[in-house]
Design a protein around this motif. Structure first.
Motif, PDB file in Angstrom:
ATOM      1  N   ASN A 174      13.063  36.366  89.901  1.00 21.72           N
ATOM      2  CA  ASN A 174      13.562  37.115  91.060  1.00 21.72           C
ATOM      3  C   ASN A 174      13.167  36.501  92.400  1.00 21.72           C
ATOM      4  N   GLY A 175      12.692  35.239  92.378  1.00 20.44           N
ATOM      5  CA  GLY A 175      12.319  34.580  93.623  1.00 20.44           C
ATOM      6  C   GLY A 175      11.140  35.213  94.328  1.00 20.44           C
ATOM      7  N   LEU A 176      10.257  35.874  93.558  1.00 18.94           N
ATOM      8  CA  LEU A 176       9.129  36.595  94.156  1.00 18.94           C
ATOM      9  C   LEU A 176       7.812  35.923  93.802  1.00 18.94           C
ATOM     10  N   ASP A 177       6.872  35.923  94.758  1.00 18.99           N
ATOM     11  CA  ASP A 177       5.518  35.468  94.466  1.00 18.99           C
ATOM     12  C   ASP A 177       4.910  36.381  93.408  1.00 18.99           C
ATOM     13  N   GLN A 178       4.103  35.772  92.513  1.00 17.96           N
ATOM     14  CA  GLN A 178       3.442  36.559  91.472  1.00 17.96           C
ATOM     15  C   GLN A 178       2.011  36.065  91.308  1.00 17.96           C
ATOM     16  N   THR A 179       1.144  36.954  90.860  1.00 17.60           N
ATOM     17  CA  THR A 179      -0.224  36.577  90.543  1.00 17.60           C
ATOM     18  C   THR A 179      -0.696  37.386  89.344  1.00 17.60           C
ATOM     19  N   GLY A 180      -1.606  36.798  88.542  1.00 15.16           N
ATOM     20  CA  GLY A 180      -2.121  37.461  87.350  1.00 15.16           C
ATOM     21  C   GLY A 180      -2.348  36.439  86.248  1.00 15.16           C
ATOM     22  N   THR A 231      12.175  31.824  85.577  1.00 14.27           N
ATOM     23  CA  THR A 231      13.476  31.779  84.930  1.00 14.27           C
ATOM     24  C   THR A 231      13.987  30.343  84.956  1.00 14.27           C
ATOM     25  N   VAL A 232      14.798  30.022  83.956  1.00 16.51           N
ATOM     26  CA  VAL A 232      15.400  28.696  83.877  1.00 16.51           C
ATOM     27  C   VAL A 232      16.598  28.675  84.815  1.00 16.51           C
ATOM     28  N   GLY A 233      16.532  27.825  85.863  1.00 17.89           N
ATOM     29  CA  GLY A 233      17.554  27.870  86.886  1.00 17.89           C
ATOM     30  C   GLY A 233      17.395  29.153  87.703  1.00 17.89           C
ATOM     31  N   ILE A 234      18.462  29.565  88.343  1.00 16.65           N
ATOM     32  CA  ILE A 234      18.437  30.795  89.133  1.00 16.65           C
ATOM     33  C   ILE A 234      19.005  31.919  88.277  1.00 16.65           C
ATOM     34  N   GLY A 235      18.128  32.862  87.903  1.00 18.11           N
ATOM     35  CA  GLY A 235      18.583  34.009  87.113  1.00 18.11           C
ATOM     36  C   GLY A 235      18.862  33.713  85.664  1.00 18.11           C
ATOM     37  N   GLY A 236      18.316  32.595  85.138  1.00 15.19           N
ATOM     38  CA  GLY A 236      18.529  32.246  83.736  1.00 15.19           C
ATOM     39  C   GLY A 236      17.536  32.947  82.820  1.00 15.19           C
TER      40      GLY A 236
END
Length: 205
Positions: free
Chosen positions: A41-47, A53-58
């Protein structure tokens, strides 16, 4: 006949075990691909677990570690930690990808170990240069696919980035438990043949 059967069983076992790693290669290099891995989803994540995702939205790619990971939300994913000791990558879209490329940013000279599909193929003590980029291509040379990759870094590294995939048409590299089941099957065939031969001898007697 018993000796021939035993030799055939051993030969089959050697062929099965040998082929697990013989057709997978890890070489220096890089390739471009439309199948670059991006943050979910194009969001920063931590954990300890983050998702791309493979490609955009894959299809989803899961990254897990005993370290706290940070995944940037912009562009191709950079899997970062402070520092990164280990990383496991799993693919939701199984039996699909037969090539992967990645760039390991090392802090100092070191090595890494890589296990493919739970140990079906392993690469130990691959050298890393401490001057920054260390780019590699993992390939199923006969089109074999991989569904999980497990990295261990010694010493820990800065990050892993430019993770890209290429699909292939081959079969998945079986996990070690699958090889064991196949070998048990070969042994079972041998036992059935020996039993039939004994019965024929008894009938003739």
């Amino acid at each position: 006949m018993k000796r021939n059967l035993a030799l055939a069983t051993v030969a089959a076992a050697a062929m099965l075990c040998g082929s697990a790693s013989a057709t997978i290669t890890l070489t220096p290099g890089v390739f471009g691909s439309q199948f670059g891995v991006h943050a979910d989803n194009g969001l920063d994540q931590t954990g300890n677990t983050v998702f791309g995702t493979v490609g955009i939205g894959g299809s989803r790619v899961t990254f897990t570690s005993t370290d706290t990971l940070f995944l940037n939300g912009q562009g191709e994913a950079i899997i970062d930690a402070n520092p990164l000791h280990n990383l496991t990558v799993t693919f939701a879209q199984t039996n699909t990808f037969s090539q992967a490329t990645f760039d390991i940013e090392a802090i100092t000279n070191g090595v890494f170990d890589l296990s493919v599909n739970g140990g079906a193929a392993t690469f130990a003590n691959t050298a890393l240069s401490g001057n920054g980029a260390n780019k590699f291509v993992l390939s199923g040379t006969n089109g074999e696919t991989f569904n999980s990759l497990a990295f261990t870094f010694t010493p820990a590294v800065d990050d892993l980035k430019q993770f890209r995939l290429q699909p292939g048409a081959g079969a998945q590299i079986p996990e070690p438990a699958t090889w064991a089941m196949m070998l048990v099957g070969v042994g079972g065939v041998g036992a059935v043949l020996r039993s039939k031969r004994r019965r024929r001898k008894l009938a003739l007697a």
